[in-house]
Design a protein around this motif. Structure first.
Motif, PDB file in Angstrom:
ATOM      1  N   ARG A 169       0.852  -1.192   0.000  1.00 32.08           N
ATOM      2  CA  ARG A 169       0.000   0.000   0.000  1.00 32.08           C
ATOM      3  C   ARG A 169       0.889   1.244   0.000  1.00 32.08           C
ATOM      4  O   ARG A 169       1.294   1.733   1.049  1.00 32.08           O
ATOM      5  N   ASP A 170       1.203   1.742  -1.207  1.00 33.85           N
ATOM      6  CA  ASP A 170       2.040   2.927  -1.273  1.00 33.85           C
ATOM      7  C   ASP A 170       1.196   4.182  -1.065  1.00 33.85           C
ATOM      8  O   ASP A 170      -0.026   4.126  -0.894  1.00 33.85           O
ATOM      9  N   ASP A 171       1.861   5.339  -1.065  1.00 33.32           N
ATOM     10  CA  ASP A 171       1.187   6.598  -0.766  1.00 33.32           C
ATOM     11  C   ASP A 171       0.050   6.881  -1.741  1.00 33.32           C
ATOM     12  O   ASP A 171      -1.000   7.420  -1.354  1.00 33.32           O
ATOM     13  N   ALA A 172       0.250   6.549  -3.001  1.00 30.73           N
ATOM     14  CA  ALA A 172      -0.776   6.824  -4.003  1.00 30.73           C
ATOM     15  C   ALA A 172      -2.050   6.015  -3.733  1.00 30.73           C
ATOM     16  O   ALA A 172      -3.168   6.502  -3.942  1.00 30.73           O
ATOM     17  N   LEU A 173      -1.890   4.786  -3.249  1.00 28.08           N
ATOM     18  CA  LEU A 173      -3.060   3.980  -2.907  1.00 28.08           C
ATOM     19  C   LEU A 173      -3.788   4.546  -1.693  1.00 28.08           C
ATOM     20  O   LEU A 173      -5.024   4.533  -1.637  1.00 28.08           O
ATOM     21  N   VAL A 174      -3.030   5.046  -0.724  1.00 30.90           N
ATOM     22  CA  VAL A 174      -3.653   5.684   0.438  1.00 30.90           C
ATOM     23  C   VAL A 174      -4.481   6.886  -0.012  1.00 30.90           C
ATOM     24  O   VAL A 174      -5.617   7.089   0.429  1.00 30.90           O
TER      25      VAL A 174
ATOM     26  N   GLU B 146      -5.917   7.402  -2.904  1.00 28.46           N
ATOM     27  CA  GLU B 146      -7.135   6.996  -3.606  1.00 28.46           C
ATOM     28  C   GLU B 146      -8.166   6.388  -2.658  1.00 28.46           C
ATOM     29  O   GLU B 146      -9.371   6.547  -2.855  1.00 28.46           O
ATOM     30  N   GLU B 147      -7.699   5.704  -1.605  1.00 25.64           N
ATOM     31  CA  GLU B 147      -8.644   5.171  -0.615  1.00 25.64           C
ATOM     32  C   GLU B 147      -9.362   6.320   0.101  1.00 25.64           C
ATOM     33  O   GLU B 147     -10.584   6.284   0.302  1.00 25.64           O
ATOM     34  N   ILE B 148      -8.608   7.344   0.469  1.00 22.09           N
ATOM     35  CA  ILE B 148      -9.208   8.496   1.146  1.00 22.09           C
ATOM     36  C   ILE B 148     -10.199   9.194   0.212  1.00 22.09           C
ATOM     37  O   ILE B 148     -11.310   9.552   0.621  1.00 22.09           O
TER      38      ILE B 148
ATOM     39  N   ASN C 155      -9.653   8.381   9.642  1.00 18.75           N
ATOM     40  CA  ASN C 155      -8.998   7.295  10.373  1.00 18.75           C
ATOM     41  C   ASN C 155      -7.938   6.613   9.514  1.00 18.75           C
ATOM     42  O   ASN C 155      -6.837   6.289   9.985  1.00 18.75           O
ATOM     43  N   VAL C 156      -8.266   6.381   8.237  1.00 27.47           N
ATOM     44  CA  VAL C 156      -7.307   5.768   7.309  1.00 27.47           C
ATOM     45  C   VAL C 156      -6.092   6.673   7.156  1.00 27.47           C
ATOM     46  O   VAL C 156      -4.938   6.215   7.188  1.00 27.47           O
ATOM     47  N   LEU C 157      -6.346   7.961   6.999  1.00 28.26           N
ATOM     48  CA  LEU C 157      -5.257   8.917   6.813  1.00 28.26           C
ATOM     49  C   LEU C 157      -4.344   8.943   8.034  1.00 28.26           C
ATOM     50  O   LEU C 157      -3.115   8.876   7.915  1.00 28.26           O
ATOM     51  N   ARG C 158      -4.938   9.026   9.211  1.00 26.06           N
ATOM     52  CA  ARG C 158      -4.130   9.094  10.427  1.00 26.06           C
ATOM     53  C   ARG C 158      -3.317   7.822  10.648  1.00 26.06           C
ATOM     54  O   ARG C 158      -2.174   7.861  11.120  1.00 26.06           O
ATOM     55  N   ALA C 159      -3.897   6.677  10.302  1.00 22.98           N
ATOM     56  CA  ALA C 159      -3.184   5.409  10.470  1.00 22.98           C
ATOM     57  C   ALA C 159      -1.979   5.311   9.531  1.00 22.98           C
ATOM     58  O   ALA C 159      -0.964   4.689   9.864  1.00 22.98           O
ATOM     59  N   ALA C 160      -2.106   5.939   8.364  1.00 21.29           N
ATOM     60  CA  ALA C 160      -1.041   5.844   7.362  1.00 21.29           C
ATOM     61  C   ALA C 160      -0.042   6.999   7.441  1.00 21.29           C
ATOM     62  O   ALA C 160       1.043   6.922   6.840  1.00 21.29           O
ATOM     63  N   GLU C 161      -0.393   8.052   8.174  1.00 23.55           N
ATOM     64  CA  GLU C 161       0.347   9.314   8.080  1.00 23.55           C
ATOM     65  C   GLU C 161       1.825   9.188   8.414  1.00 23.55           C
ATOM     66  O   GLU C 161       2.683   9.776   7.732  1.00 23.55           O
ATOM     67  N   THR C 162       2.172   8.444   9.440  1.00 25.33           N
ATOM     68  CA  THR C 162       3.579   8.355   9.830  1.00 25.33           C
ATOM     69  C   THR C 162       4.425   7.656   8.775  1.00 25.33           C
ATOM     70  O   THR C 162       5.646   7.854   8.726  1.00 25.33           O
TER      71      THR C 162
ATOM     72  N   MET D 205      -2.470  15.806   2.377  1.00 22.77           N
ATOM     73  CA  MET D 205      -2.581  16.813   3.434  1.00 22.77           C
ATOM     74  C   MET D 205      -3.737  17.783   3.171  1.00 22.77           C
ATOM     75  O   MET D 205      -4.416  18.229   4.107  1.00 22.77           O
ATOM     76  N   ILE D 206      -3.976  18.100   1.920  1.00 27.95           N
ATOM     77  CA  ILE D 206      -5.121  18.958   1.586  1.00 27.95           C
ATOM     78  C   ILE D 206      -6.430  18.249   1.944  1.00 27.95           C
ATOM     79  O   ILE D 206      -7.360  18.855   2.490  1.00 27.95           O
ATOM     80  N   LEU D 207      -6.490  16.952   1.680  1.00 27.25           N
ATOM     81  CA  LEU D 207      -7.677  16.183   2.069  1.00 27.25           C
ATOM     82  C   LEU D 207      -7.794  16.122   3.583  1.00 27.25           C
ATOM     83  O   LEU D 207      -8.910  16.171   4.126  1.00 27.25           O
ATOM     84  N   LYS D 208      -6.644  16.030   4.277  1.00 33.80           N
ATOM     85  CA  LYS D 208      -6.688  16.032   5.740  1.00 33.80           C
ATOM     86  C   LYS D 208      -7.287  17.338   6.256  1.00 33.80           C
ATOM     87  O   LYS D 208      -8.137  17.335   7.161  1.00 33.80           O
ATOM     88  N   ALA D 209      -6.861  18.445   5.682  1.00 40.22           N
ATOM     89  CA  ALA D 209      -7.402  19.742   6.094  1.00 40.22           C
ATOM     90  C   ALA D 209      -8.906  19.805   5.849  1.00 40.22           C
ATOM     91  O   ALA D 209      -9.677  20.287   6.689  1.00 40.22           O
TER      92      ALA D 209
END
Length: 218
Positions: free
Chosen positions: A133-138, A140-142, A156-163, A177-181
């Motif tokens: 699960r690379d960054d691009a897949l994260v 698209e899931e979000i 929740n998905v974003l926070r779990a993957a963020e680190t 990060m824009i989606l997080k905001a």
């Protein structure tokens, strides 16, 4: 060729000629079964999209595996396929229990999201193997979860993957990060979104692409 085009279209002309002789392709074009898309990257498509769905639905399982293998052998780089064709190839690969890899999966998921099919995008993301699960897949899931109205789950998905995200993949990281905001603004109504956006500022003398800068400003 007709069976392959029912699953992967548009198909690059070079790949089509790797499957059938040129005279066969000419005959199919002359009788209106296929059409040739001319341009810098010529490609072949079926002339009738309804015909394509009927053909695809009637390919026997063993025959489908055989055709997929033939196409895989002539495709030099599946990742270079047009978005619609890539999504078709990835779906077909998964049907044949083959792992298309994170790059192809994220490309197919992006096409599904862009086409208003978030559930299909989630299916592509969910098929990624452990550790793939690379960054691009994260991203698209979000996007898919937000499109389905599942904002809290997306956060929740974003926070779990963020680190594990790589800020060096600047375009993908900024998009997440824009989606997080946006998610924080939607859910918490706090000042956190502004802090997230402030964290995207680059040092003096370093500039984003005009597209990325415009996304941040917007």
């Amino acid at each position: 060729l007709v069976e392959v085009l029912s699953r992967v279209s548009p198909l690059p002309l070079g790949a089509a000629l790797g499957l059938v002789p040129a005279e066969t392709l000419d005959a199919l074009e002359e009788d209106g079964t296929v059409a040739l898309q001319r341009g810098a990257l010529p490609a072949v498509v079926l002339s009738n999209s309804l015909f394509a769905s009927v053909v695809a639905a009637n390919i026997a399982l063993g025959r489908s595996h055989e055709l997929w293998k033939e196409l895989s052998d002539v495709l030099q780089d599946p990742g270079s396929l047009a978005p619609a064709a890539l999504a078709g190839f990835v779906s077909w690969s998964l049907d044949c229990e083959s792992d298309p890899g994170p790059q192809c999966l994220s490309g197919a998921a992006a096409y599904a999201n862009d086409s208003g099919k978030p559930s299909l995008a989630l299916a592509f993301v969910g098929s990624a193997g452990p550790g793939n699960r690379d960054d691009a897949l994260v991203l698209e899931e979000i996007r898919a979860l937000m499109a389905l109205g599942e904002d809290q789950k997306a956060l929740n998905v974003l926070r779990a993957a963020e680190t594990g995200l790589d800020p060096g993949r600047r375009n993908t990281w900024v998009a997440i990060m824009i989606l997080k905001a946006a998610l924080l603004r939607s859910i918490s109504k706090s000042d956190d979104p502004a802090l997230v956006l402030a964290g995207l500022t680059l040092p003096d003398g370093v500039a984003d692409s005009p597209e990325t800068s415009a996304e941040i400003d917007y």
